[in-house]
Motif scaffolding. Structure first.
Motif: not given
Length: 522
Positions: A418-440
């Motif tokens: 997320t722009p300007w968020c320097d927090a550590p990565i905790r979740h790996l996210d599908h930019v296009r949701e997996h339920t909408d056909g987003g690839a892993t």
């Protein structure tokens, strides 16, 4: 999706972006650039410059007050839009009303939208929203002092923080007592203001202060933050008695060691003792903690001094990374099956790459070499483009980002995307949701902190991969907020300051392969 605010939302229509831009440009020209004739003439009178500094500080404070009012007005507008949406859905049945309630839960990420608008992290945006709400709705005297330039933004934040536990009525009393007299509050520094607010709060609610102290013990925790020069600060928030006892024990042991002839400084002995007691190791240097370093093959071999990347920390000097990777020799008992022969694994790869190292110590002069030898060392290979700016694609048929693909994304993104968020990565996210056909896959994946991942699921938020990748090969994502603002996020360069290299050998060769080719020919 909610509509952008209109002129009736509480802000003046004549104060648009163009006028604010003119104001910024005008402020930029208040003091001419040094080295010019105008700059030399302007700096001749130091008195005028000090007067200008005072005035600019007042402008900053007034701007902070205006931001507080704008933030509070935006929050009110969000709440009104939520109420209207729920009222409209109520007439359509319970299920529609429930869907509207769930969609607008959390006012569609008010804090996140404020953070993006002010180029702050989501956590900082949340703090800005709560601080603005308190100033506008509950601390009118403090807000007036801020708007007039008597209080700076940081000192207004002190008043907000030290009264956060009070009721609205008690908060108003403290506000009048401390900030009602502008002449008196103008003379207070940070600590003086803090003491004055805290004393007034104690008088208003003495029992509440005792209760807060009891509750605060439940907030004890440990944190870590990176510092310059490949150092970090591990801090502990402890109850007063426990904190004093911990420090006293470390001090006592350090004094004993120094009296016995230990050549380390008192601070070094305390730090090493802390590590040894927490980890249970005999030597602080022998702690087998995994540290991931991404370093180019050229830097690893000493061909270049391009900085390496310590995952979760940032850029580190190439020499330090070489010491980390190559200093001690791994013993047979510590080799993992897939890295049993490091030279063979390097020789068998046919593309430009980086080396990832996990190591339990640091190659510094004062380190315990015997302890370092006990630490576990192994190497893994991550593929990169020839210029070292990004990793190549990986994908999986699974829904979850597992194993190598997970490490791949964390190494590529570094921190929350997320722009300007320097927090550590905790979740790996599908930019296009997996339920909408987003690839892993690498292209559809991004690293996010918990908060940003949950915010992305709120109604009206959207993220899309921008493609094809830009000329620098970096992964790009465009974020869209519920009211239609867009913000772009690009993955940082894989290696700090990475730049294209001139090809003096065939494209399929890498510096490591050239190194081994020369060794075989010798």
């Amino acid at each position: 999706m909610m509509s952008p605010p209109s002129e009736g939302s509480g802000c003046r229509a004549d104060w648009g972006a163009a006028r604010l831009g003119d104001l910024v440009a005008e402020l930029g020209g208040v003091v001419p650039e040094p080295g010019t004739a105008a700059g030399s003439a302007a700096s001749a009178d130091g008195r005028d410059l000090l007067v200008l500094l005072t005035g600019l500080e007042q402008v900053k404070a007034a701007a902070a007050a205006a931001q507080a009012r704008a933030t509070s007005a935006f929050e009110d507008w969000q709440e009104q839009a939520t109420t209207q949406a729920r009222a409209a859905a109520k007439g359509q049945g319970f299920e529609a009303w429930q869907a509207a309630r769930d969609s607008f839960r959390g006012s569609n990420g008010t804090a996140e939208q404020v953070g993006l608008a002010r180029r702050l992290s989501p956590w900082q945006g949340s703090q800005a929203v709560s601080r603005s709400r308190a100033l506008v709705r509950e601390l009118p005297c403090t807000l007036a002092a801020l708007a007039s330039g008597v209080l700076s933004e940081s000192r207004a934040a002190i008043v907000v923080r030290e009264t956060s536990h009070l009721s609205v009525d008690h908060r108003a009393v403290v506000d009048r007592q401390v900030c009602g007299d502008l002449d008196a509050v103008a003379k207070l520094g940070d600590r003086g203001l803090e003491r004055a607010v805290r004393a007034a709060a104690y008088r208003c609610d003495p029992q509440g202060a005792v209760d807060r102290a009891r509750v605060a013990q439940g907030e004890r925790r440990v944190g870590i933050r990176p510092l310059p020069d490949t150092m970090c600060r591990v801090s502990a928030l402890l109850p007063l008695a426990q904190g004093v006892a911990t420090y006293a024990a470390l001090s006592r042991d350090a004094d004993t060691a120094r009296a016995g002839g230990d050549a380390r400084s008192r601070g070094q002995v305390m730090a090493d003792t802390l590590v040894e007691r927490v980890t249970g190791q005999v030597s602080a240097a022998a702690v087998p903690v995994e540290v991931q370093v991404v370093i180019s093959d050229a830097a690893l071999l000493g061909v270049s001094d391009d900085p390496a990347e310590l995952v979760g920390y940032g850029a580190v000097p190439a020499g330090w990374a070489r010491d980390l990777v190559c200093g001690p020799e791994p013993s047979d008992s510590t080799n993992t099956p897939d890295t049993d022969n490091t030279a063979d694994s390097w020789r068998s790869t046919g593309r430009e790459g980086t080396t990832e190292s996990s190591y339990g110590g640091a190659g510094t002069a004062d380190i315990d070499r015997a302890g370092v030898a006990q630490a576990r060392v192994w190497l893994r290979r991550l593929y990169a483009t020839p210029d070292g700016t990004t990793l190549v694609a990986m994908e999986s048929t699974r829904r979850l980002f597992d194993a190598g693909l997970r490490r791949f994304l964390i190494a590529r993104d570094g921190t929350c995307r997320t722009p300007w968020c320097d927090a550590p990565i905790r979740h790996l996210d599908h930019v296009r949701e997996h339920t909408d056909g987003g690839a892993t896959a690498e292209r559809n994946g991004q690293g996010l902190c918990e908060r940003c991942n949950y915010t992305k699921q709120l109604d009206g938020w959207r993220a899309d991969v921008l493609g094809p990748p830009g000329s620098n090969g970096r992964h790009r994502v465009r974020w869209q907020t519920p009211i239609g603002f867009t913000y772009d996020s690009a993955a940082p360069p894989l290696l700090p300051g990475a730049r294209p290299r001139a090809q003096t050998h065939p494209a399929w060769t890498s510096p490591i392969e050239i190194h081994f080719a020369h060794g075989l020919a010798a």
